[in-house]
Design a protein around this motif. Structure first.
Motif, PDB file in Angstrom:
ATOM      1  N   VAL A 106     -13.180 -40.150 -33.708  1.00  0.00           N
ATOM      2  CA  VAL A 106     -13.792 -38.815 -33.776  1.00  0.00           C
ATOM      3  C   VAL A 106     -14.378 -38.612 -35.168  1.00  0.00           C
ATOM      4  O   VAL A 106     -15.490 -38.099 -35.325  1.00  0.00           O
ATOM      5  N   ALA A 113     -19.521 -35.210 -32.282  1.00  0.00           N
ATOM      6  CA  ALA A 113     -18.426 -34.308 -31.921  1.00  0.00           C
ATOM      7  C   ALA A 113     -18.782 -32.869 -32.273  1.00  0.00           C
ATOM      8  O   ALA A 113     -18.534 -31.942 -31.496  1.00  0.00           O
ATOM      9  N   LEU A 118     -19.450 -35.080 -27.550  1.00  0.00           N
ATOM     10  CA  LEU A 118     -18.486 -36.173 -27.456  1.00  0.00           C
ATOM     11  C   LEU A 118     -17.401 -35.745 -26.481  1.00  0.00           C
ATOM     12  O   LEU A 118     -16.836 -34.658 -26.617  1.00  0.00           O
ATOM     13  N   VAL A 119     -17.168 -36.587 -25.476  1.00  0.00           N
ATOM     14  CA  VAL A 119     -16.082 -36.276 -24.543  1.00  0.00           C
ATOM     15  C   VAL A 119     -15.050 -37.391 -24.616  1.00  0.00           C
ATOM     16  O   VAL A 119     -15.376 -38.539 -24.911  1.00  0.00           O
ATOM     17  N   CYS A 139      -6.679 -32.006 -31.669  1.00  0.00           N
ATOM     18  CA  CYS A 139      -7.959 -31.303 -31.795  1.00  0.00           C
ATOM     19  C   CYS A 139      -7.807 -30.057 -32.668  1.00  0.00           C
ATOM     20  O   CYS A 139      -8.685 -29.753 -33.474  1.00  0.00           O
ATOM     21  N   LEU A 144     -11.522 -28.988 -33.749  1.00  0.00           N
ATOM     22  CA  LEU A 144     -12.560 -29.350 -32.779  1.00  0.00           C
ATOM     23  C   LEU A 144     -12.023 -29.082 -31.384  1.00  0.00           C
ATOM     24  O   LEU A 144     -10.841 -29.295 -31.125  1.00  0.00           O
ATOM     25  N   LEU A 146     -12.602 -30.641 -28.045  1.00  0.00           N
ATOM     26  CA  LEU A 146     -13.270 -31.728 -27.313  1.00  0.00           C
ATOM     27  C   LEU A 146     -12.876 -31.679 -25.847  1.00  0.00           C
ATOM     28  O   LEU A 146     -11.692 -31.558 -25.525  1.00  0.00           O
ATOM     29  N   ASN A 169     -22.730 -30.117 -21.940  1.00  0.00           N
ATOM     30  CA  ASN A 169     -22.536 -29.775 -23.348  1.00  0.00           C
ATOM     31  C   ASN A 169     -23.831 -29.815 -24.126  1.00  0.00           C
ATOM     32  O   ASN A 169     -24.115 -28.948 -24.942  1.00  0.00           O
TER      33      ASN A 169
END
Ligand SMILES: Nc1nc2c(ncn2[C@@H]2O[C@H](COP(=O)(O)OP(=O)(O)O)[C@@H](O)[C@H]2O)c(=O)[nH]1
Ligand SMILES: [Mg+2]
Length: 181
Positions: A106, A113, A118-119, A139, A144, A146, A169
């Motif tokens: 990440v 991200a 970003l998944v 996270c 973040l 995610l 997204n």
């Protein structure tokens, strides 16, 4: 139009498998033969990359890139990420170091991200609730949110789900922020 999507993550996480599962043709893979990093172009053709394509309709296709996971190839990551709609970070959650890998990748793909593209594809998770709790905690730590999915890269629907999440997204991001990024 070609829309680029990248698959990243450590070796053995399932990147090649995911591309093979959805690509129109058997992915093209380059072999790692050369450790000469003096010339990026040269390195680019000689590191272990996968390439596949998924045709969406008559004028759109996804180009699928599997990014070499080993850290000594990290110099190539920003080049491959350039211009990508988004990326899937694949993790093998049966490994003791998957959380460490999550943070490391990440951080390496922070630009993706931050734009919400970003998944996380969590593979081989025996205890999904436990893994989900850990992901949420990690996270929060790095500030973040995610999206994450429990996936099996051999399963078409699972890989499609990742692509749909990326597309949603990316669309939301451009609607909210326009060309700010
Ligand atoms: N059981 C299981 N096997 C998987 C899964 N993901 C990948 N594999 C297998 O793990 C091996 C390594 O995957 P690969 O796609 O080569 O990983 P890469 O190094 O990230 O490209 C392959 O034999 C896959 O079939 C998974 O979710 N479950
Ligand atoms: Mg591979």
């Amino acid at each position: 139009m070609a829309i680029k999507v990248i698959f990243v993550g450590p070796m053995g996480a399932g990147k090649t498998t995911a591309i093979r599962t959805i690509s129109d043709f058997d992915p093209i893979s380059t072999e790692a033969k050369n450790s000469d990093r003096a010339s990026v172009d040269k390195a680019f053709t000689t590191v272990a990359m996968d390439y596949g394509e998924l045709t969406l309709d008559s004028d759109r296709k996804l180009t699928l890139y599997g990014v070499p996971g080993q850290k000594h190839f990290d110099f190539i990551w920003p080049i491959v990420a350039n211009g990508a709609l988004g990326g899937a970070l694949l993790l093998d959650c049966s490994r003791d170091d998957w959380q460490e890998s999550l943070l490391y990748y990440v951080d390496s793909f922070r630009d993706l991200a931050d734009t919400g593209s970003l998944v996380l594809a969590l593979n081989r998770a025996a205890d999904e609730d436990g893994v989900a709790d850990s992901v949420i905690q990690l996270c929060e730590k790095i500030d973040l949110a995610l999206p994450f999915f429990f996936t099996d890269p051999r399963n078409k629907d699972d890989v499609y789900l990742l692509l749909e999440a990326l597309a949603i997204n990316a669309e939301l991001d451009s609607e909210l922020y326009g060309d700010m990024h």
